[in-house]
Scaffold this active site. Structure first.
Site, mmCIF file in Angstrom:
data_model
loop_
_atom_site.group_PDB
_atom_site.id
_atom_site.type_symbol
_atom_site.label_atom_id
_atom_site.label_comp_id
_atom_site.label_asym_id
_atom_site.label_seq_id
_atom_site.Cartn_x
_atom_site.Cartn_y
_atom_site.Cartn_z
ATOM 1 N N ASN A 1 3.144 -8.288 -10.175
ATOM 2 C CA ASN A 1 1.902 -8.715 -10.810
ATOM 3 C C ASN A 1 2.157 -9.478 -12.097
ATOM 4 O O ASN A 1 1.281 -10.179 -12.586
ATOM 5 C CB ASN A 1 1.077 -7.476 -11.184
ATOM 6 N N THR A 2 3.345 -9.282 -12.653
ATOM 7 C CA THR A 2 3.659 -9.952 -13.919
ATOM 8 C C THR A 2 3.482 -11.464 -13.779
ATOM 9 O O THR A 2 3.027 -12.130 -14.716
ATOM 10 C CB THR A 2 5.089 -9.592 -14.364
ATOM 11 N N GLU B 1 -8.115 -16.515 -19.209
ATOM 12 C CA GLU B 1 -9.023 -16.290 -20.328
ATOM 13 C C GLU B 1 -8.948 -17.434 -21.341
ATOM 14 O O GLU B 1 -9.900 -17.712 -22.060
ATOM 15 C CB GLU B 1 -8.575 -15.007 -21.036
ATOM 16 N N HIS C 1 -11.374 -8.547 -13.608
ATOM 17 C CA HIS C 1 -11.241 -9.771 -14.411
ATOM 18 C C HIS C 1 -12.462 -10.629 -14.099
ATOM 19 O O HIS C 1 -12.789 -10.835 -12.931
ATOM 20 C CB HIS C 1 -9.956 -10.520 -14.054
ATOM 21 N N GLY D 1 -0.927 -14.278 -22.466
ATOM 22 C CA GLY D 1 0.220 -14.179 -23.362
ATOM 23 C C GLY D 1 0.486 -12.727 -23.683
ATOM 24 O O GLY D 1 0.105 -11.829 -22.923
ATOM 25 N N ARG E 1 -11.824 -19.916 -21.528
ATOM 26 C CA ARG E 1 -12.952 -19.540 -22.393
ATOM 27 C C ARG E 1 -12.519 -19.526 -23.853
ATOM 28 O O ARG E 1 -13.249 -19.984 -24.729
ATOM 29 C CB ARG E 1 -13.508 -18.170 -21.975
ATOM 30 N N ARG F 1 -8.350 -2.771 -20.679
ATOM 31 C CA ARG F 1 -7.140 -3.386 -21.239
ATOM 32 C C ARG F 1 -7.483 -4.741 -21.844
ATOM 33 O O ARG F 1 -8.116 -5.568 -21.193
ATOM 34 C CB ARG F 1 -6.086 -3.576 -20.153
ATOM 35 N N GLU G 1 2.617 -1.077 -15.640
ATOM 36 C CA GLU G 1 1.323 -0.776 -15.023
ATOM 37 C C GLU G 1 1.335 0.530 -14.228
ATOM 38 O O GLU G 1 0.276 1.081 -13.918
ATOM 39 C CB GLU G 1 0.888 -1.950 -14.134
ATOM 40 N N HIS H 1 -8.204 -6.472 -11.160
ATOM 41 C CA HIS H 1 -7.155 -7.160 -11.902
ATOM 42 C C HIS H 1 -6.055 -6.224 -12.370
ATOM 43 O O HIS H 1 -4.887 -6.544 -12.281
ATOM 44 C CB HIS H 1 -7.802 -7.848 -13.100
ATOM 45 N N ALA I 1 8.352 -5.125 -16.309
ATOM 46 C CA ALA I 1 8.910 -3.915 -16.925
ATOM 47 C C ALA I 1 10.300 -3.617 -16.364
ATOM 48 O O ALA I 1 11.236 -3.307 -17.112
ATOM 49 C CB ALA I 1 7.975 -2.725 -16.684
ATOM 50 N N ALA J 1 -1.103 -6.347 -21.371
ATOM 51 C CA ALA J 1 -0.275 -5.986 -20.203
ATOM 52 C C ALA J 1 1.155 -6.449 -20.449
ATOM 53 O O ALA J 1 2.110 -5.707 -20.220
ATOM 54 C CB ALA J 1 -0.817 -6.621 -18.931
ATOM 55 N N VAL J 2 1.284 -7.678 -20.933
ATOM 56 C CA VAL J 2 2.635 -8.200 -21.185
ATOM 57 C C VAL J 2 3.282 -7.422 -22.330
ATOM 58 O O VAL J 2 4.474 -7.086 -22.277
ATOM 59 C CB VAL J 2 2.591 -9.721 -21.463
ATOM 60 N N GLY K 1 -3.568 -9.793 -23.019
ATOM 61 C CA GLY K 1 -2.373 -9.864 -23.867
ATOM 62 C C GLY K 1 -1.672 -8.532 -24.003
ATOM 63 O O GLY K 1 -0.520 -8.472 -24.449
ATOM 64 N N ARG L 1 -13.284 -7.872 -20.967
ATOM 65 C CA ARG L 1 -13.375 -8.226 -19.547
ATOM 66 C C ARG L 1 -14.410 -7.390 -18.797
ATOM 67 O O ARG L 1 -15.109 -7.913 -17.925
ATOM 68 C CB ARG L 1 -12.008 -8.037 -18.892
HETATM 69 P P1 ADP Z 1 4.789 -4.347 -14.239
HETATM 70 O O1 ADP Z 1 3.864 -5.361 -14.806
HETATM 71 O O2 ADP Z 1 4.462 -2.976 -14.654
HETATM 72 O O3 ADP Z 1 6.224 -4.720 -14.421
HETATM 73 P P2 ADP Z 1 4.671 -5.580 -11.656
HETATM 74 O O4 ADP Z 1 3.565 -5.520 -10.697
HETATM 75 O O5 ADP Z 1 4.914 -6.863 -12.371
HETATM 76 O O6 ADP Z 1 4.500 -4.371 -12.674
HETATM 77 O O7 ADP Z 1 6.035 -5.227 -10.928
HETATM 78 C C1 ADP Z 1 6.191 -4.098 -10.133
HETATM 79 C C2 ADP Z 1 7.201 -4.440 -9.051
HETATM 80 O O8 ADP Z 1 7.573 -3.256 -8.366
HETATM 81 C C3 ADP Z 1 6.661 -5.407 -8.011
HETATM 82 O O9 ADP Z 1 7.538 -6.495 -7.873
HETATM 83 C C4 ADP Z 1 6.586 -4.557 -6.752
HETATM 84 O O10 ADP Z 1 6.782 -5.300 -5.565
HETATM 85 C C5 ADP Z 1 7.694 -3.562 -6.979
HETATM 86 N N1 ADP Z 1 7.555 -2.302 -6.228
HETATM 87 C C6 ADP Z 1 6.420 -1.595 -6.019
HETATM 88 N N2 ADP Z 1 6.674 -0.498 -5.294
HETATM 89 C C7 ADP Z 1 8.015 -0.502 -5.040
HETATM 90 C C8 ADP Z 1 8.890 0.363 -4.311
HETATM 91 N N3 ADP Z 1 8.443 1.455 -3.696
HETATM 92 N N4 ADP Z 1 10.204 0.043 -4.252
HETATM 93 C C9 ADP Z 1 10.681 -1.074 -4.848
HETATM 94 N N5 ADP Z 1 9.893 -1.937 -5.528
HETATM 95 C C10 ADP Z 1 8.579 -1.664 -5.633
#
Ligand code: ADP
Length: 585
Positions: free
Chosen positions: A180-181, A393, A380, A187, A396, A560, A550, A520, A153, A565-566, A563, A417
């Site tokens: 987490n991305t 996924e 998950h 997908g 499966r 959720r 997220e 997850h 995001a 989340a992305v 597909g 899930r």
């Molecule tokens: P999304 O899928 O919503 O983009 P992600 O988990 O992929 O979420 O990305 C969130 C990012 O934000 C991670 O790389 C995480 O390390 C970073 N993050 C979380 N808390 C902080 C913070 N306090 N300051 C800077 N970065 C942060």
């Protein structure tokens, strides 16, 4: 396996025998030279090359290019620096890259032992890696927008902000981008896309919205869901425009039609997008401020966002800004928050990246932001428990089945899930095996990763596989024969499975991975409206505060769909950026 690269011979030629004798470890710490060693990482063999003088490690080179770009790659450069600074191979492992880190440390130890080092002595004389109590420089930076978090995001928002010519910074608390991305394997759901049309798939935005509501047990915010569905094909076009095409469409649990869009080569969507987003940010000249943790959101007397406080490795920052895009991800790696909101899930393994600690939720809450569905946490169903690696996924979806320790199927493997996880938890031992054949492996690239990581058990016959798993061979053979009959008839009388039945499981070798549910996705989070503005507990917008991905709640409701989340990060990442851009005008 070690190889002396620069043999002491060359030293003897240069300096003579006495110099050679003086260079022995008895007098110094090392025998000068360059030494190499290897160790098995998560996905590949990691190579470490270390150059030493008699008294010092002078160069550390780590080749972890076969590991995942975001984690293994980052571990390589960070640990190389740390080994050089500390002058010992025993440095802290990097969270989120445990296997890669351990392999690096093992190989570095071996190389240094080949150099004649006494590792215990190096540890005892470990050099200072920095004064934790040192006073950090205070820096104030004026900018228009601060984007917090460089996962999907945040990076989407950053690309949009740069393309709009805005002055902004993007902060990331980890030493690498992706969050987490990177873990997303399936997908992106999108309806009425040009790819669907080209492939003759009939779908509608309304059907996408209806499936998402149903999948989320109708807990979702219908307006956010409508926005998600209605903006999805535009988001696919936007991804095309930045070189992140997702043309491969298949089925994913909870969808009425084939709707999940993935990279052409079948690779994991998360790593693929993070690589493309990073490349685009590089091309646009945007630098992500790594190792920089946002700690507080600042508001003026009227309650409007006016700044962000953050802590970097060497400095404490105050960013004066007009708008903030919160893209900090969920809280799946924050055990305290999990325990607070879902005590029943304490002790469950998590598939989450280490940065998913809910910081954005806590910072927004401190400003009065409302939280929605915060207790809705998705398990998950197919997580390998020793590595927390998620088995996509698609395995499966492409035809694998789940069996319990008795060798029996126990569910429609492609239910949502939460339902599949619940079915697994009802089995003896609360685990299951995911079972597939060579044909499926040949068609799904993701499986190579599991084989390389040695998560799979394999055998040329189904009975042989059963023996290795401690399952009664005759029972497992019957389960598989019954399943192949089900595929032939396209009818599953026991569990009503109707999808992922295009190919039977008849091509040896046969494979199994032991799996169980893992934390997850945290579906709940900060409340937003369809413009990605953050809403407070009085139902009012917090001026200047936008959130996407997220960190937010409401899009996914109580469950959720794979597909989504992305879809969420790309669609609402774009919306949050557009709203912030408009707001700071
Ligand atoms: P999304 O899928 O919503 O983009 P992600 O988990 O992929 O979420 O990305 C969130 C990012 O934000 C991670 O790389 C995480 O390390 C970073 N993050 C979380 N808390 C902080 C913070 N306090 N300051 C800077 N970065 C942060």
């Amino acid at each position: 396996m070690k190889k002396l690269v620069c043999l002491i011979l060359s030293l003897m030629l240069l300096c003579g025998a006495s110099a050679f004798a003086e260079a022995l470890p008895a007098e110094g710490l090392f025998t000068p030279g360059t030494y190499e060693a290897e160790a098995q990482g998560l996905l590949s063999t990691i190579k470490v090359q270390i150059t030493v003088t008699e008294s010092e490690i002078t160069n550390v080179f780590i080749d972890a290019s076969g590991e995942t770009a975001t984690l293994g790659g980052a571990a390589a450069s960070i640990l190389a620096d740390e080994i050089l600074t500390a002058q010992t191979p025993n440095v802290d492992i990097m969270s989120g890259a445990t296997v890669s880190s351990n392999a690096i440390i093992a190989a570095a130890t071996e190389a240094l032992e080949a150099a004649g080092a006494d590792i215990a002595a190096l540890d005892a004389n470990r050099r200072d890696t920095g004064d934790e109590n040192a006073v950090k420089e205070e820096k104030t930076i004026d900018t228009e927008i601060v984007i917090i978090g460089a996962g999907g995001a945040g990076m989407t928002a950053a690309i949009m902000a740069q393309q709009a010519g805005k002055d902004f910074v993007i902060l990331e608390k980890m030493p690498y981008v992706g969050g987490n991305t990177t873990k997303a394997t399936g997908g992106m759901n999108a309806a009425e896309t040009h790819y669907q049309k080209e492939q003759g798939i009939e779908d509608s935005k309304a059907l996408f919205a209806a499936d998402t509501m149903q999948g989320g047990h109708a807990l979702n915010d219908p307006q956010l869901v409508a926005m998600l569905a209605n903006s999805s094909s535009d988001a696919i076009d936007w991804l095309d425009s930045i070189g992140a095409e997702l043309p491969k469409i298949s089925f994913s649990g909870g969808a009425s039609v084939n709707r999940i869009h993935a990279p052409a080569d079948g690779s994991g969507v998360g790593n693929y997008l993070v690589d493309r987003f990073s490349a685009k940010l590089d091309e646009l000249g945007v630098e992500v401020m790594l190792n920089t943790t946002a700690t507080e959101l600042l508001v003026d007397a009227e309650g409007k966002i006016c700044g962000v406080k953050a802590e970097g490795a060497d400095a404490l920052y105050t960013f004066n800004c007009k708008a903030v895009v919160l893209a900090t991800g969920g809280f799946g790696a924050n055990l305290d928050m999990i325990a607070e909101y879902r005590p029943d899930l304490q002790g469950t393994v998590t598939t989450n990246a280490p940065g998913a600690t809910g910081d954005g939720i806590l910072m927004a809450k401190a400003l009065g932001a409302d939280l929605v569905d915060i207790e809705q946490i998705q398990l998950h169903p197919t997580v390998e428990q020793t590595t927390s690696m998620l088995i996509t996924e698609s395995v499966r979806g492409d035809g694998a089945i789940l069996v319990n320790q008795q060798g029996l199927r126990f569910t429609n493997e492609l239910l949502t899930r939460d339902a599949v996880s619940a079915a697994e938890l009802a089995q003896e031992g609360q685990y299951a095996y995911i079972l597939f054949d060579q044909n499926l492996r040949d068609h799904l690239k993701a499986i190579e990763k599991y084989v390389k990581a040695e998560l799979t058990v394999q055998a040329d016959t189904i009975e042989g596989l059963a023996e290795q798993l401690g399952i009664d061979p005759a029972t497992l053979a019957k389960t598989l024969a019954d399943w192949n009959e089900i595929v032939k008839n396209q009818r599953d009388p026991d569990f009503g499975r109707t999808t992922g039945m295009n190919a039977d499981l008849t091509t040896p070798p046969y494979y199994a991975i032991k799996i169980a549910p893992g934390i997850h996705h945290t579906m709940g989070g900060v409340k937003i409206n369809t413009a990605a503005e953050v809403i407070n507990t009085e139902g009012k917008v917090i001026p200047g505060l936008f959130a996407a991905g997220e960190v937010t709640g409401g899009v996914h409701g109580g469950n959720r769909l794979g597909g989504n989340a992305v879809a969420d990060i790309v669609i609402f990442g774009r919306i949050a950026a557009l709203s912030a851009i408009e707001y700071v005008k």
